[in-house]
Write a protein that holds these residues in place. Structure first.
Motif, short mmCIF file in Angstrom:
data_model
loop_
_atom_site.label_atom_id
_atom_site.label_comp_id
_atom_site.label_asym_id
_atom_site.label_seq_id
_atom_site.Cartn_x
_atom_site.Cartn_y
_atom_site.Cartn_z
N GLY A 183 4.34 9.61 16.57
CA GLY A 183 5.51 10.45 16.77
C GLY A 183 5.48 11.31 17.99
N GLU A 184 4.31 11.50 18.64
CA GLU A 184 4.26 12.33 19.83
C GLU A 184 4.65 11.52 21.06
OE1 GLU A 184 1.54 11.78 18.01
OE2 GLU A 184 1.08 13.62 16.91
N GLY A 185 5.06 12.24 22.09
CA GLY A 185 5.37 11.61 23.35
C GLY A 185 4.16 11.65 24.28
N ARG A 186 3.98 10.58 25.05
CA ARG A 186 2.85 10.49 25.96
C ARG A 186 3.29 9.80 27.23
NH1 ARG A 186 -3.12 7.81 24.82
NH2 ARG A 186 -4.13 8.66 26.68
N ARG A 187 2.57 10.06 28.32
CA ARG A 187 2.92 9.49 29.61
C ARG A 187 2.92 7.97 29.52
NH1 ARG A 187 -0.05 11.81 34.78
NH2 ARG A 187 1.06 13.63 33.94
N GLY A 188 4.01 7.37 30.01
CA GLY A 188 4.16 5.93 29.88
C GLY A 188 3.15 5.14 30.67
N SER A 189 2.75 5.62 31.83
CA SER A 189 1.77 4.88 32.62
C SER A 189 0.42 4.82 31.92
CB SER A 189 1.61 5.54 34.00
OG SER A 189 1.23 6.91 33.87
N GLU A 190 0.02 5.90 31.22
CA GLU A 190 -1.25 5.88 30.49
C GLU A 190 -1.18 4.93 29.31
OE1 GLU A 190 -2.08 9.85 29.37
OE2 GLU A 190 -2.37 10.57 31.42
N VAL A 191 -0.07 4.93 28.59
CA VAL A 191 0.08 4.02 27.46
C VAL A 191 0.04 2.57 27.92
CG1 VAL A 191 1.65 3.30 25.62
CG2 VAL A 191 1.34 5.71 26.10
N ALA A 192 0.73 2.26 29.01
CA ALA A 192 0.73 0.88 29.52
C ALA A 192 -0.66 0.46 29.96
CB ALA A 192 1.72 0.76 30.67
N ALA A 193 -1.41 1.36 30.59
CA ALA A 193 -2.76 1.02 31.03
C ALA A 193 -3.69 0.80 29.84
CB ALA A 193 -3.30 2.13 31.94
N GLU A 194 -3.57 1.62 28.78
CA GLU A 194 -4.43 1.45 27.62
C GLU A 194 -4.10 0.15 26.88
OE1 GLU A 194 -3.78 4.97 25.43
OE2 GLU A 194 -5.23 6.16 26.56
N VAL A 195 -2.84 -0.19 26.77
CA VAL A 195 -2.46 -1.45 26.12
C VAL A 195 -3.00 -2.64 26.92
CG1 VAL A 195 -0.50 -2.94 25.55
CG2 VAL A 195 -0.45 -0.53 24.94
N LEU A 196 -2.87 -2.57 28.24
CA LEU A 196 -3.38 -3.66 29.08
C LEU A 196 -4.89 -3.80 28.95
CD1 LEU A 196 -2.70 -5.83 31.16
CD2 LEU A 196 -2.95 -4.09 32.95
N ALA A 197 -5.62 -2.68 28.93
CA ALA A 197 -7.08 -2.73 28.79
C ALA A 197 -7.49 -3.30 27.43
CB ALA A 197 -7.67 -1.34 29.00
N HIS A 198 -6.78 -2.92 26.37
CA HIS A 198 -7.11 -3.45 25.05
C HIS A 198 -6.83 -4.94 24.96
CE1 HIS A 198 -7.70 -3.44 20.71
NE2 HIS A 198 -6.55 -4.09 20.59
N ARG A 199 -5.75 -5.40 25.52
CA ARG A 199 -5.43 -6.82 25.47
C ARG A 199 -6.40 -7.63 26.32
NH1 ARG A 199 0.28 -8.87 26.13
NH2 ARG A 199 -0.61 -10.45 24.74
N ARG A 200 -6.93 -7.05 27.38
CA ARG A 200 -7.94 -7.76 28.15
C ARG A 200 -9.24 -7.90 27.38
NH1 ARG A 200 -6.90 -5.09 34.16
NH2 ARG A 200 -5.24 -6.56 34.79
#
Length: 602
Positions: free
Chosen positions: A455-472
């Motif tokens: 439910g909290e808001g977070r910087r989109g660039s950080e979220v995209a980088a964490e998702v990309l790192a997890h998928r790698r």
């Protein structure tokens, strides 16, 4: 080059206001040539004929305004708006227990993006509320049914090895929160959905007697009423127009002369709602023909308008020097300053104000105004803004225009919308910046702030980088072999996954008009199109529908749309909370660095 217009009859041009740039005001000031101001303050008149000419020029010899008002009697009709229509949706009754901002801006709270559950903060709050209701009930507290609700409406623990659970695993804070509540707390929103769908709170619960089921049913109704009163959400369509990135809605009230008067806000970006957001809509009715309350009839004493720096009624007097109107240098197109100076320097001592208290949230119209002056004459005052609505010489302030360019009578009413003076804004949950990229010939929707599963808001660039790192980590790339050449061909480079492209396409049936269609870039891991992570850019995504934005809604400076909770109090002290979207101005163009057909060094 055309010659400027020639004024042959200056008095007629001034009286008829044929040329807007011709003014009637002037100012006399003493300009001493020495440091001694004694002679300048005398205001010596060496040419009496010049003084008489100035008096004639300012109309002081006509004496038509020689009588000062003593009393004024007016009749004002006030009607509250009773109907509301969001955009092109269905019309309904306008709630009277909340401000109009909440009714116009409220949007549904998203609890899922497709198959992904989100808003676990609210899900846990609803579940905690239900368990407290059950625990406080004298009839149910002895039963051990709390764990049954946790089991029936569970919060499942995400699987770190599953790509489908990446949004709840890739971020450390979200993953830690999910581990803390999974199997220990219930998903209250699942119970709320079950109750709203016609189910019963006792469904699936064992060990109940017949006397326990009515108690659970009563607690279920209390839970539904509590959550629906907690956050104000639309029952049907909301007023947000995703194609225009603004709110569109209409309200209606019974006209003073009968019938119905519809007011439409065509371009309301959100935030501060006032009378200037509305226009008279001659379109279809909304059904607001309730009986109008009786008019307000009062007799008051007019009081002259006073402000600092205004001209004094006597010529032989020293004016207040704290306000220097001579320092105001308006341009010929600065109409607001020109009107202000003409009021302040010419007609300011001819204005009077009348006390008139109007209830908030009403559409008021003066039915009649009669003024009695010192000579006992009674004058019937007509509205200055009456006439044709398209007449450019018509003077009016605080009045509403009429939608369309047809010649219709101007509306002289005053709308006091049922709004509040202050609204508290919560933290931004979603922030999308739409910018133009001329190099790529695209419009980018940059998700600068996204809503996480908790439910909290977070910087989109950080979220995209964490998702990309997890998928790698889930799909490790193959180790590169020995290159056969010193350079390699790259068809397209990669950009951050929080940049969503909008491509220009033609409007159907029109070869010239352009609209912006949401597109997608392939992911850096498996080439699957990147999904938007904000509800603003997911419009129609889960239903498989395209999303279009009007091309003119993204100017050269760009635009910004944010989503946050808003909180205020209504006149009865009731707290109103709603989720809304607001539109603001961007900061110019940008570049994503997207490039095609490149040679990279191996």
């Amino acid at each position: 080059m055309s010659e400027p217009p020639r004024i042959d009859d200056l008095p007629a041009a001034l009286a008829g206001r044929a040329f807007p740039t011709v003014g009637q005001w002037n100012r006399l000031e003493g300009r001493p040539r020495t440091t001694d101001f004694a002679r300048a303050l005398r205001v010596e008149v060496r040419d009496p004929l010049w003084m008489l000419t100035r008096q004639w020029q300012l109309g002081e010899f006509r004496g038509t305004d020689g009588g000062s008002p003593v009393t004024a009697t007016y009749s004002v009709a006030t009607v509250p708006p009773t109907r509301f229509r969001p955009g092109g949706g269905a019309a309904g009754d306008l709630p009277a227990d909340r401000p109009l901002e909440a009714v116009a801006e409220r949007r549904p709270v998203p609890f899922a993006f497709g198959a992904d559950r989100i808003s676990f903060d609210l899900r846990l709050a609803i579940g905690r509320r239900w368990l407290k209701l059950v625990g406080r009930s004298p009839l149910l507290r002895l039963l051990n049914i709390r764990q049954q609700y946790v089991t029936r409406y569970p919060i499942a623990l995400p699987n770190p090895a599953s790509d489908a659970d990446t949004p709840r695993v890739a971020h450390p804070e979200v993953w830690a929160s999910m581990q803390a509540v999974a199997g220990r707390r219930m998903d209250g929103y699942l119970l709320y959905q079950h109750l709203k769908g016609g189910g019963h709170a006792a469904d699936g619960i064992t060990g109940l007697l017949n006397l326990h089921r009515p108690a659970l049913a009563e607690l279920g109704a209390r839970l539904v009423a509590w959550f629906e009163a907690l956050i104000d959400q639309p029952a049907g369509d909301d007023a947000w127009d995703p194609r225009r990135l603004e709110h569109r809605f209409s309200v209606a009230a019974t006209g003073p002369a009968g019938g119905e008067k519809v007011l439409t806000a065509q371009e309301y970006p959100g935030g501060r709602l006032d009378w200037h957001a509305f226009s008279i809509d001659p379109g279809g009715p909304l059904g607001g023909t309730d009986p109008a309350p009786p008019p307000i009839n009062r007799t008051v004493f007019p009081a002259p308008v006073r402000f600092s720096g205004m001209p004094l009624p006597r010529w032989w007097a020293v004016e207040d020097g704290r306000t220097n109107f001579a320092a105001v240098r308006p341009d010929s197109t600065d109409l607001a300053r020109l009107i202000f100076l003409e009021f302040a320097l010419v007609y300011s001592n001819d204005w009077f104000h009348l006390p008139c208290d109007l209830p908030a949230g009403t559409l008021a119209e003066i039915r009649g105004l009669a003024v009695t002056d010192v000579f006992g004459q009674q004058l019937w005052i007509t509205p200055a803004g009456a006439g044709d609505d398209q007449d450019w010489q018509r003077w009016s302030m605080f009045t509403l225009d009429t939608i369309g360019d047809e010649s219709v009578p101007a509306d002289t009413g005053l709308f006091l919308p049922p709004v509040v003076p202050k609204v508290a804004d919560g933290p931004v949950l979603e922030d999308v910046a739409l910018i133009r990229d001329e190099n790529a010939n695209l419009v980018w929707g940059i998700e600068r702030t996204v809503r996480q599963a908790t439910g909290e808001g977070r910087r989109g660039s950080e979220v995209a980088a964490e998702v990309l790192a997890h998928r790698r980590r889930l799909f490790p790339p193959e180790p590169p072999g020995d290159p056969r050449a010193a350079v390699a061909y790259e068809a397209m480079n990669s950009i951050p996954e929080n940049w969503i492209p909008f491509i220009p396409v033609h409007v159907p049936g029109d070869n010239r008009s352009i609209q912006l269609q949401r597109a997608a870039l392939p992911g850096a891991i498996d080439g699957v199109p990147v999904r938007p992570r904000t509800a603003l850019l997911r419009e129609g995504f889960d239903a498989g529908q395209p999303y279009f934005v009007n091309e003119e809604e993204v100017p050269q400076s760009g635009t910004v749309v944010t989503v946050a909770y808003n909180r205020t109090r209504w006149t009865d002290g009731r707290v109103v909370l709603w989720l809304s979207a607001r539109r603001g101005t961007g900061r110019g163009e940008g570049s994503s660095g997207l490039a095609f057909d490149s040679l990279i060094d191996t």
